[in-house]
Design an enzyme around this catalytic site. Structure first.
Site, PDB file in Angstrom:
ATOM      1  N   LYS A  88     -17.577  -0.222   6.259  1.00  0.00           N
ATOM      2  CA  LYS A  88     -18.069  -1.268   5.355  1.00  0.00           C
ATOM      3  C   LYS A  88     -19.593  -1.178   5.182  1.00  0.00           C
ATOM      4  O   LYS A  88     -20.113  -1.405   4.092  1.00  0.00           O
ATOM      5  CB  LYS A  88     -17.681  -2.654   5.886  1.00  0.00           C
ATOM      6  CG  LYS A  88     -17.975  -3.745   4.873  1.00  0.00           C
ATOM      7  CD  LYS A  88     -17.374  -5.086   5.240  1.00  0.00           C
ATOM      8  CE  LYS A  88     -17.594  -6.089   4.120  1.00  0.00           C
ATOM      9  NZ  LYS A  88     -17.017  -7.403   4.425  1.00  0.00           N
ATOM     10  N   GLU A  95       0.812  -1.227   0.000  1.00  0.00           N
ATOM     11  CA  GLU A  95       0.000   0.000   0.000  1.00  0.00           C
ATOM     12  C   GLU A  95       0.842   1.272   0.000  1.00  0.00           C
ATOM     13  O   GLU A  95       0.435   2.290  -0.571  1.00  0.00           O
ATOM     14  CB  GLU A  95      -0.955   0.021   1.201  1.00  0.00           C
ATOM     15  CG  GLU A  95      -2.096  -0.990   1.119  1.00  0.00           C
ATOM     16  CD  GLU A  95      -1.726  -2.357   1.658  1.00  0.00           C
ATOM     17  OE1 GLU A  95      -0.523  -2.575   1.979  1.00  0.00           O
ATOM     18  OE2 GLU A  95      -2.616  -3.211   1.799  1.00  0.00           O
ATOM     19  N   MET A 127      24.493   7.996   0.802  1.00  0.00           N
ATOM     20  CA  MET A 127      24.438   9.315   1.426  1.00  0.00           C
ATOM     21  C   MET A 127      24.776   9.239   2.915  1.00  0.00           C
ATOM     22  O   MET A 127      25.431  10.136   3.460  1.00  0.00           O
ATOM     23  CB  MET A 127      23.060   9.950   1.222  1.00  0.00           C
ATOM     24  CG  MET A 127      22.973  11.389   1.654  1.00  0.00           C
ATOM     25  SD  MET A 127      24.233  12.418   0.873  1.00  0.00           S
ATOM     26  CE  MET A 127      23.293  13.175  -0.454  1.00  0.00           C
ATOM     27  N   PHE A 129     -11.467  -7.074  14.119  1.00  0.00           N
ATOM     28  CA  PHE A 129     -10.395  -7.556  13.249  1.00  0.00           C
ATOM     29  C   PHE A 129     -10.033  -6.460  12.230  1.00  0.00           C
ATOM     30  O   PHE A 129     -10.909  -5.901  11.578  1.00  0.00           O
ATOM     31  CB  PHE A 129     -10.837  -8.830  12.525  1.00  0.00           C
ATOM     32  CG  PHE A 129      -9.786  -9.334  11.564  1.00  0.00           C
ATOM     33  CD1 PHE A 129      -8.546  -9.748  12.032  1.00  0.00           C
ATOM     34  CD2 PHE A 129     -10.037  -9.369  10.194  1.00  0.00           C
ATOM     35  CE1 PHE A 129      -7.563 -10.194  11.147  1.00  0.00           C
ATOM     36  CE2 PHE A 129      -9.062  -9.816   9.304  1.00  0.00           C
ATOM     37  CZ  PHE A 129      -7.833 -10.224   9.788  1.00  0.00           C
ATOM     38  N   GLN A 130      -8.774  -6.160  12.128  1.00  0.00           N
ATOM     39  CA  GLN A 130      -8.230  -5.134  11.220  1.00  0.00           C
ATOM     40  C   GLN A 130      -8.829  -3.746  11.463  1.00  0.00           C
ATOM     41  O   GLN A 130      -8.991  -2.968  10.535  1.00  0.00           O
ATOM     42  CB  GLN A 130      -8.405  -5.559   9.761  1.00  0.00           C
ATOM     43  CG  GLN A 130      -7.579  -6.803   9.457  1.00  0.00           C
ATOM     44  CD  GLN A 130      -7.408  -7.090   7.988  1.00  0.00           C
ATOM     45  OE1 GLN A 130      -8.317  -6.866   7.206  1.00  0.00           O
ATOM     46  NE2 GLN A 130      -6.245  -7.596   7.623  1.00  0.00           N
TER      47      GLN A 130
HETATM   48  C1  LIG Z   1      12.725   5.305   4.483  1.00  0.00           C
HETATM   49  C2  LIG Z   1      14.051   5.937   4.741  1.00  0.00           C
HETATM   50  N1  LIG Z   1      14.896   5.382   5.634  1.00  0.00           N
HETATM   51  C3  LIG Z   1      16.099   5.955   5.860  1.00  0.00           C
HETATM   52  C4  LIG Z   1      16.483   7.089   5.213  1.00  0.00           C
HETATM   53  C5  LIG Z   1      17.828   7.747   5.512  1.00  0.00           C
HETATM   54  N2  LIG Z   1      18.664   7.754   4.304  1.00  0.00           N
HETATM   55  C6  LIG Z   1      18.793   8.842   3.517  1.00  0.00           C
HETATM   56  S1  LIG Z   1      19.768   8.574   2.197  1.00  0.00           S
HETATM   57  C7  LIG Z   1      20.070   6.997   2.668  1.00  0.00           C
HETATM   58  C8  LIG Z   1      20.959   6.106   1.862  1.00  0.00           C
HETATM   59  C9  LIG Z   1      20.394   5.754   0.552  1.00  0.00           C
HETATM   60  O1  LIG Z   1      21.174   4.738  -0.019  1.00  0.00           O
HETATM   61  P1  LIG Z   1      20.922   4.252  -1.484  1.00  0.00           P
HETATM   62  O2  LIG Z   1      19.488   3.987  -1.716  1.00  0.00           O
HETATM   63  O3  LIG Z   1      21.842   3.136  -1.813  1.00  0.00           O
HETATM   64  O4  LIG Z   1      21.273   5.552  -2.360  1.00  0.00           O
HETATM   65  P2  LIG Z   1      22.668   6.348  -2.499  1.00  0.00           P
HETATM   66  O5  LIG Z   1      22.730   7.348  -1.406  1.00  0.00           O
HETATM   67  O6  LIG Z   1      23.772   5.348  -2.417  1.00  0.00           O
HETATM   68  O7  LIG Z   1      22.584   6.998  -3.835  1.00  0.00           O
HETATM   69  C10 LIG Z   1      19.403   6.693   3.866  1.00  0.00           C
HETATM   70  C11 LIG Z   1      19.493   5.398   4.574  1.00  0.00           C
HETATM   71  C12 LIG Z   1      15.552   7.639   4.312  1.00  0.00           C
HETATM   72  N3  LIG Z   1      15.802   8.776   3.649  1.00  0.00           N
HETATM   73  N4  LIG Z   1      14.368   7.039   4.071  1.00  0.00           N
END
Ligand SMILES: Cc1ncc(C[n+]2csc(CCOP(=O)(O)OP(=O)(O)O)c2C)c(N)n1
Length: 570
Positions: free
Chosen positions: A159, A47, A476, A109-110
């Site tokens: 529902k 979802e 990042m 439920f749910q």
């Molecule tokens: C749902 C979620 N969890 C954690 C983060 C924190 N976060 C920001 S950038 C990143 C790394 C992303 O890694 P990747 O998808 O391999 O992309 P890259 O930075 O290597 O291009 C994380 C963990 C986030 N933005 N969103």
């Protein structure tokens, strides 16, 4: 008719042709109606991705995107997408099913308190317990989602309402006391803004997603061409003025360009259009645009003065306000030579900054540099393709290096920064714009959050070009650990990634992994030529960092422009 049929009828009247969703117990009556209804239902695999796909649809068309989920876990799975749409002002309507009215509060439920949970995640939300309210609520939901500052609206329907019988009277006008949208802007303030702009020696436009949301690109271009003011566009505003327009400088902020950040720091009048002075743009707020008088135009009064008090506040729709400003300015162009000389010097300075430090595009003979990947995608797009991105380093490099010559081509999670956004939003975009070439760019981390959606892509044969910028890390976060935590790399290694050819093959389409720079151009061309989906896993230099970078809490003119240079031996 039944409540479920009434719901479908209301959606059809709102022009909905496509819903992204996932069924369950309490939404069964609605899915039974959808069985042979003209509205297309796209079964996603989670979802959260229904909400992201609805956003992709909305972001690329400007129309309201629709998603649907069942009660309990279905509804709670939607919440990230709702917050995402809220942060980026994206119009979506989410329909959720709720347990029968008489069971509410009984831990049925749910059962989950969807209304309570989504209250802070939405622009507005409803719980419908009477069939007589259903049609009015659905039409109001669309009106609220799309009007004023757009945003997500959720309608939770029990529902018994879906199963009940009622009369559908089409709603012809909507009157909501207490909900007022000011579009025109105050005439006196617009006049003051015109005067400030006219007298400015170093004016700058700071434009954002509000221009895209308002479909005001044409009015914006006319304003820019009349005033000849340089323009910086935020991550959300990219494409509102073509990346190739001579007045476009680039993106400002944490990973913005030297020229954009220097221009902001030195401007004497800042024309802020549909922006929210986000911390990723302003850096240390006290040092942001320190010499500038601010004209701030926004449709949401709550944005005016939220982070920076403007000198000229204008509450209104940029699409309505800009032509008025343009008209006033065209009637009173200053011919004063001193001012013209100052403006010419300002433009010279901005161009010098631009030439001194353009965004870096390094290439290597042995490795694929991430910037090389983005430059190649840019070449194939030519400023025309839809590009959805996930969140992380690849998002910043894509924003820096890919051109967007129109609005609604660049789709990304700006405010919330939700990993997992890129792939499902590409699904929504490709359904909305079947004629368009769609690139979905993700990191190896974010892609694995959205991986089940390969099933949706395969079952509809969506010709999305899925590009993984695979650096083997949560790039990042790794960058921040490298730069600010002594390179102590804690839980950021992604040492297992599926074989792209086998993974795509398992879903019945083509995929491939490459790691040599000389393979890149041809591999991307092959992906684009493929009539169906294509998964291209591009192994890039693992330890590249995104520059420029404004360290957290820094002023935006205190950019780190690149990696430390090796010190020459004496
Ligand atoms: C749902 C979620 N969890 C954690 C983060 C924190 N976060 C920001 S950038 C990143 C790394 C992303 O890694 P990747 O998808 O391999 O992309 P890259 O930075 O290597 O291009 C994380 C963990 C986030 N933005 N969103």
């Amino acid at each position: 008719m039944s409540g479920a049929r009434m719901l479908a009828e209301c959606l059809a009247r709102e022009g909905v042709d496509c819903i992204f969703g996932y069924p369950g117990g309490v939404t069964l009556p609605f899915y039974d109606v959808l069985y042979d209804h003209e509205i297309r239902h796209v079964l996603v695999r989670h979802e959260e991705n229904a909400a992201f796909a609805a956003e992709g649809y909305a972001r690329t068309t400007g129309k309201v995107g629709v998603c649907c989920a069942t009660s309990g876990p279905g509804a709670t799975n939607l919440t990230t997408g709702l917050v995402d749409a809220m942060m980026d002002s994206i119009p979506i309507v989410a329909i959720t099913g709720q347990v029968p009215t008489k069971l509410i509060g009984s831990d049925a439920f749910q059962e989950a308190d969807t209304f309570g949970i989504t209250r802070p995640c939405t622009k507005h939300n409803y719980l419908v317990k009477r069939i007589d309210d259903l049609a009015d609520v659905i039409h109001e939901a669309f009106y609220i989602a799309a009007s004023g500052r757009p945003g997500p609206v959720l309608v939770d329907i029990t529902k018994d309402v879906l199963q009940g019988q009622g009369h559908y009277t089409p709603v012809t006008s909507i009157h909501l006391p207490g909900y007022k949208v000011f579009t025109e802007g105050h005439t006196g303030q617009i006049r003051r803004a015109a005067q400030l702009i006219q007298e400015a020696e170093r004016p700058l436009v700071y434009s954002g997603g509000g221009i895209v949301a308002a479909n005001a690109s044409k009015e914006f271009r006319e304003f820019v061409e009349l005033t000849d003011v340089p323009v910086v566009s935020t991550l959300m505003g990219l494409g509102s003025l073509s990346s190739e327009h001579p007045n476009f400088i680039s993106m400002p902020g944490m990973h913005g360009s030297y020229a954009a950040n220097m221009a902001l720091t030195n401007a004497d009048v800042l024309i802020a259009l549909g922006v929210r002075f986000d911390d990723r743009v302003t850096g240390r707020l006290a040092a942001f645009a320190p010499h500038a008088k601010i004209v701030h135009v926004d449709i949401d009064p709550a944005e005016i003065g939220k982070n920076r008090a403007p000198d000229v506040p204008i509450v209104g729709d940029v699409k309505r306000v800009l032509p008025k400003l343009t008209k006033l300015l065209s009637e009173n162009t200053s011919k004063e030579e001193k001012l013209s000389a100052a403006r010419r010097a300002w433009w010279r300075q901005v161009r010098e900054w631009k030439e001194e430090h353009p965004f870096d595009r390094p290439t290597s003979d042995t490795e694929i540099k991430p910037q090389h990947l983005m430059a190649e995608i840019d070449r194939l797009s030519g400023g025309q393709a839809i590009v959805t991105s996930d969140v992380g380093q690849h998002q910043m490099w894509a924003a820096q290096l890919i051109r967007f010559n129109e609005p609604r081509l660049w789709v990304n999670s700006g405010g919330l920064g939700s990993m997992g956004f890129g792939l499902p939003s590409a699904i929504g975009a490709q359904f909305a714009r079947p004629d368009k070439l769609v690139f979905s760019i993700s990191g190896d981390g974010g892609f694995q959050m959205a991986l089940p959606e390969l099933g949706t892509i395969a079952s509809h044969g969506l010709p999305i070009k899925i590009i993984i910028m695979n650096n083997g890390y949560l790039g990042m976060v790794r960058q921040w650990q490298t730069l600010f935590y002594n390179n102590r790399l804690s839980s950021v290694t992604l040492d297992c990634f599926p074989d792209a050819e086998k993974l795509a093959g398992a879903y019945g389409f083509k995929g491939r992994t490459i790691d040599k720079p000389w393979e890149l151009a041809a591999a991307l061309e092959e992906a684009v030529k493929e009539p169906g989906p294509y998964l291209l896993n591009v192994k890039v230099t693992p330890f590249e960092n995104v520059f420029p970078m404004v360290p957290a809490g820094g002023a935006i003119n205190e950019m780190v422009l690149g990696p430390p240079q090796p010190v020459a031996a004496e």
